[in-house]
Design an enzyme around this catalytic site. Structure first.
Site, PDB file in Angstrom:
ATOM      1  N   GLY B  81       0.517  -1.399   0.022  1.00 40.25           N
ATOM      2  CA  GLY B  81      -0.077   0.008   0.287  1.00 40.25           C
ATOM      3  C   GLY B  81       0.630   0.759  -0.156  1.00 40.25           C
ATOM      4  N   ARG B 145       0.573  -5.783  -4.801  1.00 46.65           N
ATOM      5  CA  ARG B 145       1.469  -6.158  -3.694  1.00 46.65           C
ATOM      6  C   ARG B 145       1.891  -8.131  -3.883  1.00 46.65           C
ATOM      7  NH1 ARG B 145      -1.247  -4.156   0.436  1.00 46.65           N
ATOM      8  NH2 ARG B 145      -2.427  -1.967  -0.458  1.00 46.65           N
ATOM      9  N   ASP B 176       5.889  -7.341   6.374  1.00 44.04           N
ATOM     10  CA  ASP B 176       6.078  -8.270   5.352  1.00 44.04           C
ATOM     11  C   ASP B 176       6.837  -8.582   4.168  1.00 44.04           C
ATOM     12  OD1 ASP B 176       4.040 -10.390   6.351  1.00 44.04           O
ATOM     13  OD2 ASP B 176       2.296  -9.603   4.609  1.00 44.04           O
ATOM     14  N   LYS B 202       8.162   1.291   5.542  1.00 40.50           N
ATOM     15  CA  LYS B 202       7.244   1.684   4.656  1.00 40.50           C
ATOM     16  C   LYS B 202       5.738   1.275   5.383  1.00 40.50           C
ATOM     17  CE  LYS B 202       4.751   0.320   2.411  1.00 40.50           C
ATOM     18  NZ  LYS B 202       3.377  -0.369   2.208  1.00 40.50           N
ATOM     19  N   THR B 203       5.510   2.485   6.355  1.00 35.49           N
ATOM     20  CA  THR B 203       3.505   2.393   6.489  1.00 35.49           C
ATOM     21  C   THR B 203       2.830   3.116   7.030  1.00 35.49           C
ATOM     22  OG1 THR B 203       2.034   0.369   7.046  1.00 35.49           O
ATOM     23  CG2 THR B 203       4.203   0.343   8.358  1.00 35.49           C
ATOM     24  N   ILE B 204       1.853   3.737   6.596  1.00 31.94           N
ATOM     25  CA  ILE B 204       1.161   4.426   7.530  1.00 31.94           C
ATOM     26  C   ILE B 204       0.849   3.907   8.146  1.00 31.94           C
ATOM     27  CG2 ILE B 204       0.356   6.020   4.785  1.00 31.94           C
ATOM     28  CD1 ILE B 204      -2.732   4.405   5.994  1.00 31.94           C
ATOM     29  N   ASP B 205       0.460   2.935   8.508  1.00 27.43           N
ATOM     30  CA  ASP B 205      -0.474   1.680   9.922  1.00 27.43           C
ATOM     31  C   ASP B 205       0.291   1.997  10.827  1.00 27.43           C
ATOM     32  OD1 ASP B 205      -2.413   0.906   7.980  1.00 27.43           O
ATOM     33  OD2 ASP B 205      -1.172  -0.735   7.293  1.00 27.43           O
ATOM     34  N   TYR B 243     -24.953  16.993  15.379  1.00 29.35           N
ATOM     35  CA  TYR B 243     -24.402  15.550  15.147  1.00 29.35           C
ATOM     36  C   TYR B 243     -23.193  15.092  15.905  1.00 29.35           C
ATOM     37  CZ  TYR B 243     -26.832  16.513  10.750  1.00 29.35           C
ATOM     38  OH  TYR B 243     -27.692  16.166   9.793  1.00 29.35           O
ATOM     39  N   GLY B 251      -5.703   1.250   9.152  1.00 29.78           N
ATOM     40  CA  GLY B 251      -4.748   1.406   9.314  1.00 29.78           C
ATOM     41  C   GLY B 251      -4.171  -0.100  10.175  1.00 29.78           C
ATOM     42  N   GLU B 311      -9.432   0.851  12.111  1.00 29.91           N
ATOM     43  CA  GLU B 311      -9.840  -0.402  10.953  1.00 29.91           C
ATOM     44  C   GLU B 311     -10.542  -1.422  11.429  1.00 29.91           C
ATOM     45  OE1 GLU B 311      -7.550  -0.486   7.649  1.00 29.91           O
ATOM     46  OE2 GLU B 311      -8.575  -0.812   6.640  1.00 29.91           O
ATOM     47  N   TYR B 425      -8.085   6.055   1.944  1.00 26.49           N
ATOM     48  CA  TYR B 425      -7.132   6.279   0.495  1.00 26.49           C
ATOM     49  C   TYR B 425      -6.733   7.821   0.873  1.00 26.49           C
ATOM     50  CZ  TYR B 425      -9.192   1.613   0.181  1.00 26.49           C
ATOM     51  OH  TYR B 425      -9.492   0.323   0.094  1.00 26.49           O
ATOM     52  N   ARG B 428      -3.108   7.711   2.390  1.00 27.79           N
ATOM     53  CA  ARG B 428      -2.360   7.541   1.831  1.00 27.79           C
ATOM     54  C   ARG B 428      -1.201   7.806   0.619  1.00 27.79           C
ATOM     55  NH1 ARG B 428      -3.517   1.415   0.199  1.00 27.79           N
ATOM     56  NH2 ARG B 428      -3.967   2.562  -1.522  1.00 27.79           N
TER      57      ARG B 428
END
Lengths: 552, 552
Positions: B81, B145, B176, B202-205, B243, B251, B311, B425, B428
């Site tokens: 991703g 991927r 991974d 790398k990873t936004i998570d 609201y 994530g 998420e 999205y 990212r």
């Protein structure tokens, strides 16, 4: 209060003013033109607005103005949906008032127009104002959607104005709220009150504009916020090459936001409700248009893309508009019986014999989860809540179906995966862009000059907005000049005409020239987040729509 | 190509480097420590990584390095991703290579790891690199991927390395992909190839971190983008006071993004999956927690608020995890029969006799539209696609139900209106923040130094990230040092351990101290859009998570 780093530094920003307002307060005078007329229905409107109809356009110029240093008491209202910059209108008004006379007072009416009716106020001090300079939101005094309509509400408003001894009320709102402002101005005069009423043009939707209002405030920031996100999705899908993103954009009836976002991001498809209506397009034709882009791009191996959908679309598709009307009628006529049917299949069966065939057939083609949205969640008047219909999912469902038909006929050989989005609330309270910060502050300051100079029933106006702020032209527009009569709830009412996207205007024509290429090729643009610092071309530019309209 | 104003000026941005890398290329040498060990399963891992296990930590310091001016051929892969800053890793790697030797070559493998397997490359020229400096996205060469797993894929990768005569492959990816990089490094050595392999985190998570990796790149920009939007919603709801916004945040399994966004915006509720699992919380307890905040705020007249939802939540609720597993089993065992039941009510009836009572009862309490998501859209392995479950709508549905029960018992007397959102999205592929621009460029440059100096099986590393970039510490970490064995598809595999939110860590503890007040009062913060220019505290600061972790 915890304050973000950006908020702290935004407090220091000094909004730019037109040079006439930036100079000495002793050197701002009034120039008035000839009497004006409404855009139509002149006679009726002259009758309704006996005291305020036909006033002249006003601009400010250098010169002496005896009245400008009057001590004033003014109340301000935030009306309707939030738009970035509302706080700066109030700050500009406040600074103008205090510059004119440090003993002047600004009241904020709490929670929208109901604050005026119910005399709920807060005195706006320098400390309060400073906490909200150049920030988003309407939280300084809150907003509300109460409409001052009944005789009692008008009388109560007058009562408040008397109690507070108000010289003026400033209404910051959209077309409806400014129509209300015009009625209030007339009512006050007709009832012997000296309280003036001045409006300010607010709405992210961009549909409060005409030859005298170049843009409503908030449109710039909202479009830039949505375009940031759309641009990010463009880049994401251009990287993973996997998804079609269907993005619904706030904006109610008008497609201005979708069109501006299209200019900023160059998506593959951007639907324009006004065109759909003008061409009498069917839902099937719209789906075809999207599928054509998907099919063409699939031939290039590009199984990804971006589709922009204006919020109001479904009501502009003639057959869907008809369906909604008929559904409202059938369900209202069979209210109790229909309420007992909880299963969608049974509901459809019930409607089968009662809806005209054409509408029933459309109902049947809708994806079931969306079809249900046409039947559920009715508003207090028994009508479908159109804004709750997930148009983006409706279109995805129908696109999927049509693509598999095309595949079966060897007319499409791609892969279709999708994501849906709705961008709306995210953009209404962003920190105002420099443009909106400057524009709003100028609108507020202009409102002060109009008030001090004794005008009522006017909209604060700042023009020439594609030039540097110092060259902006400030003044006022008689509210009646923008009005006509329209059918509302069964009778003709005076209203400010809503501006939809004009199909013969420069913005739409420019879009129409480019969209064929965008539909097939990848021409995405990535505007990125709104910048408040840095080079002027990045942080001070106005919308592309505004620039195109100026070129015409 | 049409280029936005921001993109044009971002091209001019010069990423900041650690001083050791910013100086002369002739003055960067290597310091190595003692041999290292894996975090557990040392013996097994030593067996799997015969050639690469146990290497020393590496840092760079001033000194002579004979190898640094070698002419090199390197290939780079973007894996998985998108995360903001990937282009800058490539730019830093490229600039390092060219600084070392202008005849060195950088190949980009197209479309992710499959580009290596299939030898699909593009030679990265200065012109190409310049078009992507400081921009978001992975579109410079595309991502993918594909996992290099089979013997054929490894052999093909080696073939490509031979054909291109590669000195090294750089893998930009998450846990991974970096596990894959370690296996590839080992495979190359075991097969007599001199091609080195270097990874980049790398990873936004944010779940690729440990005592040697302070943060993965992209996390900073993604969190800031989501926080901009959440902050705007905070301001919007604090203005309209109408609201409750339920916001799901990307994530995957980890709640780092939700936690960081909570620090930046101070919402009323932020769920943390790791806590839910540790406490064995039921869905009902989670709903209770949200309803408690809603009820308390209603007592103050505040019928509005913000709820953040990670998420991965549903899989961390023990009873739901159990339900999902049992559903997978039941549906797999009755695949054909179940596929013929299209109606949800009938599906429930079918499951009634087949699911354990406890799980069936939970299934029955789910809102039907969400219950359907547990049954539809199964992935190719027959499993529920958990990421497609609209947790935000699930919680809204259950909160509505519980609030009406409370109302019936006179325990709640507010109004509850809601909006749901999913932000993922959008974040990212944003233009990388200055932090990510600098960090990524430094990671890429470090990767070059590791390659030139002959290392393989290392992760490029830049530490001391809360200090100014000049004080950052660059080097490399042996990939095997971060590994353990975990059960995957029925057998034990070497993997880099995923970092979930630690409940005894400073970030979570800090959050836990504050959330009681946030749940009741309005403490919202409005971070606004990412700024690339302006005061350093606005445009250069790192995440709050990183700062808190440094304080420990």
């Amino acid at each position: 209060m915890n304050i973000s780093a950006l908020q702290k530094v935004r407090y220091e920003y000094k909004p730019k003013l037109p040079s006439i307002l930036a100079g000495s307060i002793d050197d701002i005078t009034i120039e008035t033109g000839a009497p004006t007329e409404a855009i139509s229905d002149m006679e009726e409107l002259r009758g309704i607005f006996k005291n305020t109809y036909g006033k002249p356009l006003v601009t400010f110029s250098k010169g002496k103005n005896d009245k400008i240093k009057r001590q004033l008491k003014v109340g301000v209202i935030l009306s309707g949906g939030q738009a970035p910059g509302g706080h700066n209108v109030i700050a500009g008004l406040f600074d103008g008032l205090k510059k004119g006379n440090s003993d002047s007072t600004l009241y904020g009416f709490s929670g929208g127009p109901s604050g005026l009716v119910e005399n709920k106020t807060v005195i706006l001090t320098p400390q309060i104002i400073d906490e909200y300079r150049n920030t988003g939101g309407f939280d300084i005094i809150g907003s509300g959607r109460t409409k001052i309509e009944s005789a009692e509400q008008f009388a109560a408003s007058l009562e408040t104005a008397k109690k507070l001894n108000l010289d003026a009320v400033v209404v910051i709102g959209g077309d409806d709220s400014n129509t209300n402002a015009a009625l209030l101005a007339e009512y006050f005069l007709a009832n012997g009150s000296a309280t003036q009423v001045i409006g300010c043009p607010k709405t992210i939707d961009g549909d409060l504009k005409n030859e005298h209002i170049e843009t409503s405030f908030g449109f710039d920031t909202a479009c830039k916020t949505y375009s940031e996100l759309i641009g990010n999705l463009c880049r994401d899908t251009n990287s993973a090459k996997k998804y079609w993103h269907f993005i619904k954009l706030m904006g109610r009836a008008a497609s201005h936001i979708a069109l501006e976002c299209a200019f900023q991001t160059q998506p593959n498809v951007c639907l324009i409700s006004e065109e759909v209506e003008a061409k009498g397009m069917s839902l099937d034709q719209i789906v075809d248009q999207i599928c054509d882009s998907i099919s063409k791009r699939a031939l290039n191996g590009d199984n990804f893309g971006i589709v922009l959908i204006p919020e109001g679309l479904v009501e502009f598709i003639p057959e869907i508009k008809k369906l909604i009307g008929e559904l409202n009628d059938v369900i209202a006529a069979n209210e109790k019986e229909f309420a007992q049917i909880t299963n969608y299949v049974d509901q459809l069966y019930f409607l089968c014999s009662r809806l005209p065939e054409c509408s029933y057939n459309i109902m049947q083609t809708l994806p079931p989860d969306i079809g249900q949205q046409f039947l559920m969640d009715r508003d207090p008047h028994g009508n479908v809540q159109v804004s709750r219909i997930e148009t983006e999912k409706l279109l995805v469902g129908m696109v999927e179906k049509k693509l598999s038909e095309r595949k079966a006929n060897n007319k499409y050989n791609g892969k279709f995966s999708h994501q849906t989005h709705f961008f709306g609330y995210e953009g209404r309270c962003a920190f105002p862009s420099n443009f909106d910060s400057d524009y709003c502050y100028s609108l507020g300051f202009s409102a002060f000059v109009l008030i001090a100079s004794g005008f009522t029933g006017y909209l604060s106006s700042v023009k020439n907005l594609t030039s540097p702020a110092s060259d902006w032209v400030a003044g006022g527009i008689p509210l009646t000049m923008m009005m006509n009569l329209e059918q509302r709830h069964g009778s003709k009412k005076p209203v400010i005409k809503k501006a939809l996207v004009e199909l013969d205007g420069k913005p739409f024509k420019t879009f129409a020239e480019k969209r064929t290429i965008w539909a097939e090729k990848t021409c995405f643009m990535f505007p990125g987040a709104i910048q408040y610092f840095g080079p002027s071309e990045v942080c001070d530019s106005s919308t592309i729509t505004l620039r195109l309209e100026h070129e015409k």
